[in-house]
Motif scaffolding. Structure first.
Motif, PDB file in Angstrom:
ATOM      1  N   ARG A  83       2.960 -11.648 -10.442  1.00  0.00           N
ATOM      2  CA  ARG A  83       3.205 -10.226 -10.230  1.00  0.00           C
ATOM      3  C   ARG A  83       2.116  -9.391 -10.888  1.00  0.00           C
ATOM      4  N   CYS A  84       1.806  -8.263 -10.249  1.00  0.00           N
ATOM      5  CA  CYS A  84       0.859  -7.313 -10.835  1.00  0.00           C
ATOM      6  C   CYS A  84       1.457  -6.752 -12.122  1.00  0.00           C
ATOM      7  N   ALA A  85       0.609  -6.640 -13.139  1.00  0.00           N
ATOM      8  CA  ALA A  85       1.077  -6.194 -14.449  1.00  0.00           C
ATOM      9  C   ALA A  85       1.594  -4.769 -14.436  1.00  0.00           C
ATOM     10  N   ALA A  86       0.988  -3.939 -13.631  1.00  0.00           N
ATOM     11  CA  ALA A  86       1.313  -2.516 -13.689  1.00  0.00           C
ATOM     12  C   ALA A  86       2.448  -2.127 -12.744  1.00  0.00           C
ATOM     13  N   CYS A  87       2.441  -2.633 -11.500  1.00  0.00           N
ATOM     14  CA  CYS A  87       3.426  -2.174 -10.514  1.00  0.00           C
ATOM     15  C   CYS A  87       4.435  -3.237 -10.116  1.00  0.00           C
ATOM     16  N   GLY A  88       4.190  -4.485 -10.491  1.00  0.00           N
ATOM     17  CA  GLY A  88       5.133  -5.544 -10.147  1.00  0.00           C
ATOM     18  C   GLY A  88       4.964  -6.097  -8.744  1.00  0.00           C
TER      19      GLY A  88
ATOM     20  N   LEU B  26      -4.192  -7.995 -11.836  1.00  0.00           N
ATOM     21  CA  LEU B  26      -3.691  -6.709 -11.353  1.00  0.00           C
ATOM     22  C   LEU B  26      -3.936  -6.632  -9.847  1.00  0.00           C
ATOM     23  N   CYS B  27      -3.080  -5.867  -9.137  1.00  0.00           N
ATOM     24  CA  CYS B  27      -3.337  -5.679  -7.714  1.00  0.00           C
ATOM     25  C   CYS B  27      -4.511  -4.694  -7.571  1.00  0.00           C
ATOM     26  N   SER B  28      -5.117  -4.639  -6.386  1.00  0.00           N
ATOM     27  CA  SER B  28      -6.327  -3.829  -6.240  1.00  0.00           C
ATOM     28  C   SER B  28      -6.043  -2.336  -6.433  1.00  0.00           C
ATOM     29  N   ALA B  29      -4.838  -1.880  -6.022  1.00  0.00           N
ATOM     30  CA  ALA B  29      -4.503  -0.460  -6.179  1.00  0.00           C
ATOM     31  C   ALA B  29      -4.429  -0.087  -7.664  1.00  0.00           C
ATOM     32  N   CYS B  30      -3.771  -0.931  -8.454  1.00  0.00           N
ATOM     33  CA  CYS B  30      -3.631  -0.642  -9.886  1.00  0.00           C
ATOM     34  C   CYS B  30      -4.975  -0.763 -10.595  1.00  0.00           C
ATOM     35  N   TRP B  31      -5.747  -1.738 -10.162  1.00  0.00           N
ATOM     36  CA  TRP B  31      -7.094  -1.920 -10.735  1.00  0.00           C
ATOM     37  C   TRP B  31      -7.902  -0.638 -10.540  1.00  0.00           C
TER      38      TRP B  31
HETATM   39 ZN   LIG Z   1      -0.239  -3.133  -9.030  1.00  0.00          ZN
END
Ligand SMILES: [Zn+2]
Ligand SMILES: [Zn+2]
Length: 254
Positions: free
Chosen positions: A26-31, A40-45
């Motif tokens: 899972r992405c650290a920021a948004c799950g 991290l997913c590209s959007a959160c990155w």
């Molecule tokens: Zn994310």
């Protein structure tokens, strides 16, 4: 025998693969789903603001644009901090808050290797000069309730990346400080005398350059309290490396 060894090796790897199937990374920021653990997913990155030049040479406060000959911010020119140099990986804001909180509350310790690499990069210059790397200590009552010290984990990883000695216990927190005191003056009073170097660690500090590591720098009062204690114990220099920096807007001349 070779086939047997290969079978045993694949069986040993099996639990990790099984875990990946059961718990997709899972992405650290948004799950949201990501390809590999601790990423991290590209959007959160894209939402994270990484810090770097142009910035104050002393405290890393970002400058909007480069001004010829300007190396210090107004605050550092007026009152230099107790530590010598500070660097931070990223800005504490809406884009990084969730990730930092998840790490702080130990839900996402899988992010630690990524953060360790980020710290090693942002703090390259400081790590190269450091004789030892140490974390901001947690009061034992808080360590007890939170189970781990995220600053110690970050300090250990940054030290490992740069192959510098890691000392987890050169500082102790003598009193429990209130975590949410507003204002620099209040924070400074709050941490006065809160930190100390235990007698058994004085030898490790005397004449040495220390790199202090923490997760977030807010007013810098905690890190200044630590730096003061280290310098009082004979440290030849104290630098500061944090994952995040709270950048408060400053008016001209402040
Ligand atoms: Zn994310
Ligand atoms: Zn500054």
């Amino acid at each position: 025998m070779v086939a047997w060894a290969m079978l045993m090796a694949s069986l040993r790897k099996a639990p990790a693969r099984l875990l990946d199937l059961l718990l997709p990374p899972r992405c650290a920021a948004c799950g949201g789903a990501v390809a590999e653990a601790g990423a991290l997913c590209s959007a959160c990155w894209g939402a994270i603001e990484f810090l770097g030049p142009p910035a104050c040479r002393r405290c890393a406060y970002p400058f909007e644009f480069e001004i010829e000959g300007q190396t210090l911010c107004a605050a550092c020119s007026a009152r230099p901090p107790v530590f010598d140099r500070a660097r931070a990986v990223l800005r504490y804001d809406d884009g990084s808050r969730n990730m930092l909180l998840a790490f702080k509350h130990a839900d996402r310790t899988d992010l630690a290797p990524l953060f360790g690499r980020w710290l090693a990069r942002a703090g390259e210059e400081l790590l190269a000069d450091a004789d030892l790397v140490a974390p901001v200590p947690l009061h034992w009552t808080r360590l007890w309730s939170r189970r781990y010290n995220q600053a110690a984990l970050l300090a250990k990883l940054a030290a490992g990346e740069a192959r510098r000695p890691f000392f987890p216990d050169v500082l102790v927190r003598r009193k429990r400080t209130a975590p949410q005191k507003a204002g620099r003056a209040a924070r400074t009073r709050n941490v006065a005398g809160a930190f100390g170097v235990p007698a058994r660690r004085r030898m490790a500090i005397e004449g040495r350059r220390v790199l202090l590591v923490d997760d977030v720098r807010t007013t810098g009062a905690t890190l200044e309290g630590c730096a003061r204690a280290l310098k009082a114990a004979g440290a030849s220099g104290v630098d500061v490396l944090t994952l995040a920096l709270v950048v408060r807007p400053r008016t001209i001349g402040s």
